[in-house]
Enzyme design. Structure first.
Site, short mmCIF file in Angstrom:
data_model
loop_
_atom_site.label_atom_id
_atom_site.label_comp_id
_atom_site.label_asym_id
_atom_site.label_seq_id
_atom_site.Cartn_x
_atom_site.Cartn_y
_atom_site.Cartn_z
N GLU A 1 23.33 20.59 21.67
CA GLU A 1 22.47 20.17 20.56
C GLU A 1 20.88 20.09 21.36
O GLU A 1 20.73 20.08 22.29
CB GLU A 1 22.64 18.73 20.03
CG GLU A 1 22.68 17.54 21.07
CD GLU A 1 23.25 16.27 20.41
OE1 GLU A 1 24.20 16.37 19.93
OE2 GLU A 1 22.63 15.46 20.53
N ARG B 1 29.89 12.34 21.93
CA ARG B 1 28.76 13.37 22.77
C ARG B 1 29.73 14.57 22.40
O ARG B 1 30.82 14.77 22.58
CB ARG B 1 28.58 13.15 24.14
CG ARG B 1 27.86 11.86 24.18
CD ARG B 1 26.15 12.21 24.27
NE ARG B 1 25.38 11.16 24.42
CZ ARG B 1 25.16 10.12 23.58
NH1 ARG B 1 25.54 10.21 22.38
NH2 ARG B 1 24.10 9.34 23.98
N ILE C 1 32.11 0.12 19.23
CA ILE C 1 31.96 1.02 18.14
C ILE C 1 33.28 1.40 17.50
O ILE C 1 33.78 1.19 16.32
CB ILE C 1 31.16 2.34 18.24
CG1 ILE C 1 29.86 1.83 18.84
CG2 ILE C 1 31.08 3.13 17.07
CD1 ILE C 1 28.92 2.92 19.16
N HIS D 1 23.22 14.37 14.88
CA HIS D 1 23.10 13.33 15.87
C HIS D 1 22.27 11.89 15.24
O HIS D 1 21.45 11.49 15.78
CB HIS D 1 22.54 13.55 17.14
CG HIS D 1 23.00 12.82 18.27
ND1 HIS D 1 23.00 13.21 19.60
CD2 HIS D 1 23.34 11.42 18.17
CE1 HIS D 1 23.47 12.07 20.35
NE2 HIS D 1 23.70 11.21 19.73
N ILE D 2 22.65 11.72 14.12
CA ILE D 2 22.25 10.48 13.35
C ILE D 2 23.04 9.13 13.34
O ILE D 2 22.71 8.40 12.59
CB ILE D 2 21.76 10.89 11.85
CG1 ILE D 2 23.14 11.26 11.23
CG2 ILE D 2 20.80 11.72 11.87
CD1 ILE D 2 22.69 11.51 9.83
C1 GLV Z 1 23.02 7.79 20.48
O1 GLV Z 1 23.86 8.77 20.71
C2 GLV Z 1 23.43 6.63 21.42
O2 GLV Z 1 24.04 7.02 22.43
O3 GLV Z 1 22.61 5.83 21.37
#
Ligand code: GLV
Length: 355
Positions: free
Chosen positions: A270, A241, A160, A288-289
């Protein structure tokens, strides 16, 4: 008498048509509501099971699997797996899987959306307009920071992080990163990012995005000291996180002009969000989207289903779940299509994947 199918539990409603594929192989129990489970409740749910499809809401460790004598596989719908105690699962011979890759680009998109919204104060501007505060157009209203021409810092340079770096190049940003291990020169050139030490990352970043896995080592890695090393004009985005940031220290820095803004998709407690953060205007908050596009969420569930079927020793990939986290938990003794969980005792080595 027909042999009974292995029992599998799905911990919350996902996509019925995707989850239904499990019914070919397993006796399925699917929860129809989203709720949180106490450790005792989870232990009770898991006790009679052979397999489970879970999300980050379910924290599964030694206590939760203590009575689950037949449990062979836990498939997590998510790339982060800090909700799973891999050592405990491995020691019990329970395979654990996650859903990497399929969410990389979608999560990088959200990271970029938060970078832009935070730098340009988008939610604050919308609230200003909706509140009827926009009396006349003014040259100096809601001045923000530029992304173009600025330095983007990325903490955690897995999939990511690299996808964010690629986007940043299109925005004309200089990209620096810090990671447990430095990328190869080829990958660095491909994503257009330079490796720096942690302190240098903090000091150099005009915008800093957190994309590292949450482990004991990364707990509160952004604390008062780290924040003090950042530019007061900088912004901070967290899509990893919540526990990576000391949120009390962050709220204090934001309230006292020691940091310009923050974009937060994840929170330590959360779904509860600290009142200190809710009270601030210079924070963009999302629930958390990161991976929440329809296509990606469906792909995540499909991968988790594929993982579970394979980890339970059936289907075309029997014995070879596409994203197994703890290879040592399985001795892939494929006896008549069944994988035998192994190492009920003793130390096991686990593999980890990057976000
Ligand atoms: C979401 O936070 C994931 O870890 O996929």
């Amino acid at each position: 008498m027909a042999e009974s199918k292995p029992r599998v539990w799905v911990s919350q409603p996902l996509f019925d048509d995707v989850v239904a594929q499990l019914a070919e192989h397993f006796e399925l129990t699917c929860e129809t509501q989203v709720r949180s489970y106490s450790s005792d409740e989870l232990a009770e749910c898991l006790a009679p099971l052979d397999g489970a499809l879970v999300t980050l809401n379910e924290r599964i460790g030694a206590a939760e699997i203590a009575s689950a004598r037949n449990l062979r596989a836990v498939a997590n719908v998510g790339v982060g797996y800090n909700n799973l105690d891999l050592d405990a699962l491995s020691a019990a011979g329970i395979a654990a899987t996650n859903t990497p890759d399929v969410l990389t680009e979608t999560t990088a998109d959200l990271g970029f959306a938060l970078l832009m919204a935070t730098a340009r104060r988008i939610t604050e501007a919308e609230a200003f307009l909706r509140d009827g505060q926009w009396g006349a157009w003014s040259f100096t209203t809601l001045l923000g920071a530029d992304l173009h021409g600025s330095t983007l810092g990325i903490l955690g340079m897995g999939r990511i992080g690299q996808a964010i770096a690629r986007r940043a190049r299109g925005f004309g940003m200089r990209v620096v990163y810090h990671n447990r291990s430095q990328l190869t020169p080829e990958v660095e050139a491909d994503v257009g990012a330079s490796y720096v030490g942690f302190d240098e990352l903090l000091a150099a970043s005009d915008h800093l995005v957190l994309v590292l896995p949450y482990t004991p080592a990364s707990h509160h890695v952004i604390d008062t000291d780290a924040l003090a090393k950042m530019k007061p004009t900088a912004t901070l985005v967290n899509i990893a996180r919540g526990g990576i940031i000391d949120e009390v220290a962050l709220a204090d820095a934001l309230a006292n002009g020691r940091l310009a803004g923050a974009g937060l998709d994840v929170f330590e407690g959360e779904p509860k969000v600290r009142p200190e953060l809710l009270a601030l205007k210079n924070v963009v908050l999302t629930p958390h989207i990161g991976s929440a596009s329809l296509a990606t969420r469906r792909a995540m569930v499909q991968l988790a289903v594929d993982n579970l079927i394979a980890a339970m020793g059936v289907g075309p990939n029997a014995g070879h779940p596409p994203s197994l986290l703890n290879a040592d938990a399985l001795i892939a003794a494929n006896t008549g299509g069944a994988i035998v969980g192994a190492k009920k005792n003793g130390a096991t080595k686990t593999t980890t994947t990057k976000r």
